[in-house]
Design a protein around this motif. Sequence first.
Motif, PDB file in Angstrom:
ATOM      1  N   ARG A 160       8.641  14.406  51.427  1.00 24.75           N
ATOM      2  CA  ARG A 160       7.676  15.461  51.691  1.00 24.75           C
ATOM      3  C   ARG A 160       7.298  16.178  50.396  1.00 24.75           C
ATOM      4  O   ARG A 160       8.119  16.296  49.492  1.00 24.75           O
ATOM      5  N   GLN A 161       6.081  16.609  50.345  1.00 24.81           N
ATOM      6  CA  GLN A 161       5.606  17.367  49.186  1.00 24.81           C
ATOM      7  C   GLN A 161       6.514  18.580  48.947  1.00 24.81           C
ATOM      8  O   GLN A 161       6.877  19.303  49.861  1.00 24.81           O
ATOM      9  N   GLY A 162       6.921  18.729  47.665  1.00 26.68           N
ATOM     10  CA  GLY A 162       7.790  19.839  47.302  1.00 26.68           C
ATOM     11  C   GLY A 162       9.260  19.499  47.292  1.00 26.68           C
ATOM     12  O   GLY A 162      10.070  20.259  46.748  1.00 26.68           O
ATOM     13  N   ASN A 182      10.168  18.608  42.952  1.00 30.14           N
ATOM     14  CA  ASN A 182       8.896  19.203  43.404  1.00 30.14           C
ATOM     15  C   ASN A 182       7.794  18.139  43.471  1.00 30.14           C
ATOM     16  O   ASN A 182       6.734  18.250  42.847  1.00 30.14           O
ATOM     17  N   VAL A 183       8.030  17.124  44.281  1.00 32.42           N
ATOM     18  CA  VAL A 183       7.127  15.982  44.380  1.00 32.42           C
ATOM     19  C   VAL A 183       5.751  16.428  44.873  1.00 32.42           C
ATOM     20  O   VAL A 183       5.625  17.278  45.755  1.00 32.42           O
ATOM     21  N   ASP A 184       4.713  15.795  44.301  1.00 29.08           N
ATOM     22  CA  ASP A 184       3.339  16.073  44.694  1.00 29.08           C
ATOM     23  C   ASP A 184       2.641  14.754  45.017  1.00 29.08           C
ATOM     24  O   ASP A 184       3.207  13.676  44.813  1.00 29.08           O
ATOM     25  N   MET A 185       1.394  14.858  45.493  1.00 30.40           N
ATOM     26  CA  MET A 185       0.651  13.652  45.856  1.00 30.40           C
ATOM     27  C   MET A 185       0.479  12.701  44.690  1.00 30.40           C
ATOM     28  O   MET A 185       0.413  11.487  44.861  1.00 30.40           O
ATOM     29  N   ASP A 212       2.560  11.822  42.655  1.00 28.09           N
ATOM     30  CA  ASP A 212       3.770  11.017  42.448  1.00 28.09           C
ATOM     31  C   ASP A 212       3.832   9.823  43.390  1.00 28.09           C
ATOM     32  O   ASP A 212       4.750   9.000  43.277  1.00 28.09           O
ATOM     33  N   GLU A 213       2.908   9.728  44.311  1.00 24.32           N
ATOM     34  CA  GLU A 213       2.922   8.603  45.249  1.00 24.32           C
ATOM     35  C   GLU A 213       2.542   7.316  44.535  1.00 24.32           C
ATOM     36  O   GLU A 213       1.741   7.302  43.603  1.00 24.32           O
ATOM     37  N   VAL A 272       4.247   9.975  49.881  1.00 25.74           N
ATOM     38  CA  VAL A 272       4.399  11.435  49.868  1.00 25.74           C
ATOM     39  C   VAL A 272       3.672  12.008  51.077  1.00 25.74           C
ATOM     40  O   VAL A 272       2.463  11.803  51.242  1.00 25.74           O
ATOM     41  N   VAL A 331       2.306  15.271  53.147  1.00 25.02           N
ATOM     42  CA  VAL A 331       1.814  16.599  52.783  1.00 25.02           C
ATOM     43  C   VAL A 331       1.541  17.404  54.055  1.00 25.02           C
ATOM     44  O   VAL A 331       0.826  16.931  54.947  1.00 25.02           O
TER      45      VAL A 331
END
Length: 356
Positions: free
Chosen positions: A50-52, A106-109, A111-112, A134, A136
């Motif tokens: 999940r994002q974040g 803190n994964v974001d889009m 990083d997909e 990822v 969101v």
Amino acid sequence: MSVWGHFVAFSKCTALLSLRILLLVPAGLPVHSQGDSLSDNKVMDNITVRQGETLILRCAQGDIVTHTAWLNRSSILYAGDEKWSVDPRVSLVTLNQEEFTIKIENVDMTDEGQYVCAVQTSSRPTTTVIHVLVQVPPKIIDLSRDIVVNEGSNVTLMCQAIGKPEPFISWKRISSSGDLATDDDYLEIPSISRQRAGTYECTAVNDIDTDTQTVDITVNYAPTVSDGRDVGVTLGHRGVLECEADAVPEADFEWYKDDRRLSNGFDGIEIVHTGSLSRLTFFNVSDGDYGNYTCVAINKLGSSHTSFLMYVVIEPTSSTLLQGPKAVQDGNGTAMGVHLDTCLFVIMFIPFLMKF
């Protein structure tokens, strides 16, 4: 050494390092290899994050490892314990013969995508491919503003959201009945009525979370005045006429006696407006105050009016009881006076009749 010499030396170093990486990770990084006895290519299951959240990427090693690297698409994240990525969210967790693990916080889009762990051992090179998905949570990014419209207008409300998986959009009217709802980005309300005014809620939902925002619709309409009620008042007493109007925006009130407009404070009267109600007060009713009155409610969409009658009421006393039919009026003629006259006549003649 000259500047050109430094540049040439740096270029050679970069070229050699790039060459070692290319030897370690073959071009194209094939996911499936058929009949290739010199290398092993493994495709791992997808990782959903999940994002974040924090993404952990693990790569099993073994034998005697000579070179190892983590790559994201065409970018090198780590080559051994040397960090190549400039992203501060990326860091090394474990590096030994059994495991090579990095993490991305803190994964974001962005990083997909596909990640590759490339390992060179004493026997053969191996690559492990992991695809990161990822998710969101939904976020409403475009919503209609609060609006004010006239009754009968066509209204369209818009609600758009982003998220992954794609959010499901729904509308509903917040009320006790919840009588208006739709499952669409757009809510159409043709020829809106005053009963449709209120707060409307847009909800965006996916497998991760829910986002909710609201829009207020104000519907303007012309005043509607309640029927006036006649009032009977005794001379010298206090009398009150009340006028109530339903309107948006709130109505302004005007009071008239016959054709003459009344002003606050004129002839001992008081006019007070409170929201949808206007009150005309007589503190000491005189003979000239009796008669017909009109209340007019006005806003920018129209007007409405109603009429009142203020009539005289005479309080019964011991003296007025002996005066017969002129003693009391209740707004319906002299009916009460006639009844009192008949009653007194019977009382006076009872002794006379008893003699016979």
